[in-house]
Design an enzyme around this catalytic site. Structure first.
Site, mmCIF file in Angstrom:
data_model
loop_
_atom_site.group_PDB
_atom_site.id
_atom_site.type_symbol
_atom_site.label_atom_id
_atom_site.label_comp_id
_atom_site.label_asym_id
_atom_site.label_seq_id
_atom_site.Cartn_x
_atom_site.Cartn_y
_atom_site.Cartn_z
ATOM 1 N N PRO A 16 -24.273 75.469 -65.347
ATOM 2 C CG PRO A 16 -23.969 73.403 -64.271
ATOM 3 C CD PRO A 16 -24.665 74.055 -65.439
ATOM 4 C CG MET A 17 -20.209 77.932 -66.536
ATOM 5 S SD MET A 17 -19.898 79.176 -67.803
ATOM 6 C CE MET A 17 -21.364 80.205 -67.656
ATOM 7 C CB ALA A 18 -17.210 76.364 -60.337
ATOM 8 C CD GLN A 70 -23.343 70.901 -61.228
ATOM 9 O OE1 GLN A 70 -22.323 71.546 -61.081
ATOM 10 N NE2 GLN A 70 -23.725 70.423 -62.390
ATOM 11 C CB CYS A 100 -17.343 69.264 -63.648
ATOM 12 S SG CYS A 100 -16.213 70.650 -63.577
ATOM 13 C CG ASP A 202 -18.476 73.974 -78.595
ATOM 14 O OD1 ASP A 202 -17.954 74.532 -77.614
ATOM 15 O OD2 ASP A 202 -17.993 72.994 -79.172
ATOM 16 N N GLY A 224 -23.349 77.952 -71.733
ATOM 17 C CA GLY A 224 -22.405 78.332 -70.684
ATOM 18 C C GLY A 224 -21.561 79.515 -71.084
ATOM 19 N NE ARG A 225 -17.034 76.978 -73.099
ATOM 20 C CZ ARG A 225 -16.424 76.188 -73.960
ATOM 21 N NH1 ARG A 225 -15.122 76.255 -74.084
ATOM 22 N NH2 ARG A 225 -17.113 75.340 -74.706
HETATM 23 C C1 LIG Z 1 -15.584 78.467 -65.773
HETATM 24 C C2 LIG Z 1 -16.380 77.201 -65.934
HETATM 25 C C3 LIG Z 1 -16.842 76.537 -64.796
HETATM 26 C C4 LIG Z 1 -17.606 75.365 -64.918
HETATM 27 N N1 LIG Z 1 -18.096 74.775 -63.776
HETATM 28 C C5 LIG Z 1 -18.934 73.716 -63.891
HETATM 29 C C6 LIG Z 1 -19.564 73.166 -62.735
HETATM 30 O O1 LIG Z 1 -19.368 73.613 -61.604
HETATM 31 N N2 LIG Z 1 -20.398 72.106 -62.937
HETATM 32 C C7 LIG Z 1 -20.647 71.566 -64.175
HETATM 33 O O2 LIG Z 1 -21.424 70.621 -64.292
HETATM 34 N N3 LIG Z 1 -20.072 72.081 -65.274
HETATM 35 C C8 LIG Z 1 -19.238 73.137 -65.159
HETATM 36 N N4 LIG Z 1 -18.703 73.694 -66.299
HETATM 37 C C9 LIG Z 1 -19.080 73.145 -67.623
HETATM 38 C C10 LIG Z 1 -20.271 73.920 -68.211
HETATM 39 O O3 LIG Z 1 -21.440 73.742 -67.426
HETATM 40 C C11 LIG Z 1 -20.585 73.461 -69.650
HETATM 41 O O4 LIG Z 1 -20.895 72.087 -69.631
HETATM 42 C C12 LIG Z 1 -19.413 73.679 -70.608
HETATM 43 O O5 LIG Z 1 -18.847 74.972 -70.435
HETATM 44 C C13 LIG Z 1 -19.854 73.506 -72.076
HETATM 45 O O6 LIG Z 1 -20.852 74.429 -72.428
HETATM 46 P P1 LIG Z 1 -20.518 75.777 -73.273
HETATM 47 O O7 LIG Z 1 -19.794 75.337 -74.522
HETATM 48 O O8 LIG Z 1 -21.853 76.388 -73.559
HETATM 49 O O9 LIG Z 1 -19.638 76.621 -72.409
HETATM 50 C C14 LIG Z 1 -17.911 74.835 -66.197
HETATM 51 C C15 LIG Z 1 -17.431 75.511 -67.336
HETATM 52 C C16 LIG Z 1 -16.689 76.677 -67.218
HETATM 53 C C17 LIG Z 1 -16.216 77.381 -68.467
#
Ligand SMILES: Cc1cc2nc3c(=O)[nH]c(=O)nc-3n(C[C@H](O)[C@H](O)[C@H](O)COP(=O)(O)O)c2cc1C
Length: 328
Positions: A16-18, A70, A100, A202, A224-225
């Site tokens: 989830p990414m807001a 979520q 978060c 990551d 995510g990213r």
């Molecule tokens: C722009 C953005 C928004 C995010 N919003 C949320 C969110 O709403 N809820 C949540 O649980 N995590 C949120 N996260 C965290 C991601 O779900 C994830 O845990 C984090 O980016 C690590 O994973 P990654 O390395 O694959 O990006 C957000 C991350 C980013 C970059």
């Protein structure tokens, strides 16, 4: 991987990414190989439910099952209500955000700040699980800070409270996004409980996905990213995990087609004004690393209409295509 009655097509989940994982992006990632996509969080404050933004976030029309939504908040009864509201609006899985670290979230003592208060965590989880008949999942970090990595305790509380899957971002709340995700703690959490555990943090390539899977022994992976501007990462990881072979990178024409489809879905979902604004960040991500991408981004970020944005994007990809042909 199975979550309640839902058997996922594979064990890969879009994080989830807001502001990013809206319905068009979730649907695209599912089409390109994600077994599940968790929607952006919905506040547990019912005063916000009538807002355009929350209504849009709760819109799941045409979305592939299972639809996971979520929620976030620190009050058990408000969280229970938020869970019911989202189930009434089509959510098939409720995911609770305790992962978060955003300041906005931590200031209201929700998100990962909650990890400090284990008794309250238990109360919230039990209240939400009791409020709905659909599976409830939880997303956490490995702890509050490096001196208080209570992820294992929280994981046990989650399992005892009836949580049906646990996603763990391998960083403490204090770590923000710095350093490498710590997969050792995720491995220890996997050992401590029997519900499915999903590793997050990551995962940027098929090889890294395999390493994290091997190192942690988890049931699923959350990305995510690395999916921003590369939604096809899911099919690449899926293929590699199944066959040990790497898929070729998508060609420039396929990237153009995926992006164009994505833009049209954004315009349809948000309408022209917001759609054009939302599209800007996605266009930037897709063009990252492409030749002359920086010049293109500067120009396309000034486009104010769908027609302009589509035209400039089409021209950019045509230019890339011609350059590749000349080089061949
Ligand atoms: C722009 C953005 C928004 C995010 N919003 C949320 C969110 O709403 N809820 C949540 O649980 N995590 C949120 N996260 C965290 C991601 O779900 C994830 O845990 C984090 O980016 C690590 O994973 P990654 O390395 O694959 O990006 C957000 C991350 C980013 C970059």
């Amino acid at each position: 991987m199975k979550i309640g009655p839902y058997t996922l097509n594979n064990n890969l989940v879009l994080a989830p990414m807001a502001g990013v994982t809206d319905r068009p992006f979730r649907q695209l990632c599912k089409q390109l190989g994600a077994g599940m996509a968790v929607s952006e969080m919905v506040s547990s404050n019912s005063l916000l439910w009538g807002s355009e933004k929350t209504k849009r976030r709760a819109n799941h029309e045409g979305e592939t099952e299972p639809k996971s939504v979520q929620i976030m908040g620190a009050d058990p009864q408000m969280m229970a209500e938020a869970a019911r509201y989202n189930v009434d609006n089509g959510a098939q899985i409720i995911d609770i955000n305790m992962g978060c670290p955003a300041k906005k979230v931590c200031n209201v003592a929700a998100g990962s700040a909650l990890l400090q208060n284990e008794a309250l965590v238990k109360e919230i989880l039990e209240a939400v699980v009791a409020a709905v008949t659909v599976p409830v999942t939880l997303k956490i970090r490995t702890g509050w800070d490096t001196a208080n990595r209570n992820g294992i305790t929280i994981a046990r509380i989650a399992q005892e409270s009836g949580i049906q899957a646990l996603a763990v971002h391998g960083r403490t709340r204090a770590c923000g996004y710095s350093g490498e995700a710590e997969y050792d703690t995720i491995a220890a959490i996997k050992q401590a409980i029997t519900i499915p555990v999903i590793a997050n943090g990551d995962i940027t390539s098929p090889e890294k996905a395999k390493r994290v899977l091997d190192k942690t022994g988890v049931d699923g992976l959350m990305i995510g990213r690395a999916a921003q501007g590369r939604p096809w990462i899911f099919r690449e990881v899926d293929h590699f995990l199944r066959t040990g072979e790497k898929l070729p990178e998508p060609g420039i024409n396929e990237i153009r087609d995926i992006l164009m489809g994505h833009l049209h879905n954004l315009y349809q979902f948000y309408g022209e004004r917001t759609g054009v604004l939302m599209a800007r960040k996605h266009i930037s991500w897709y063009s990252k690393g492409q030749r002359d991408g920086a010049t293109f981004r500067q120009a396309v970020n000034r486009a104010e209409t769908m027609e302009e944005q589509i035209k400039m994007t089409g021209e950019f990809f045509e230019h890339l295509h011609q350059e590749l042909q000349q080089a061949a």
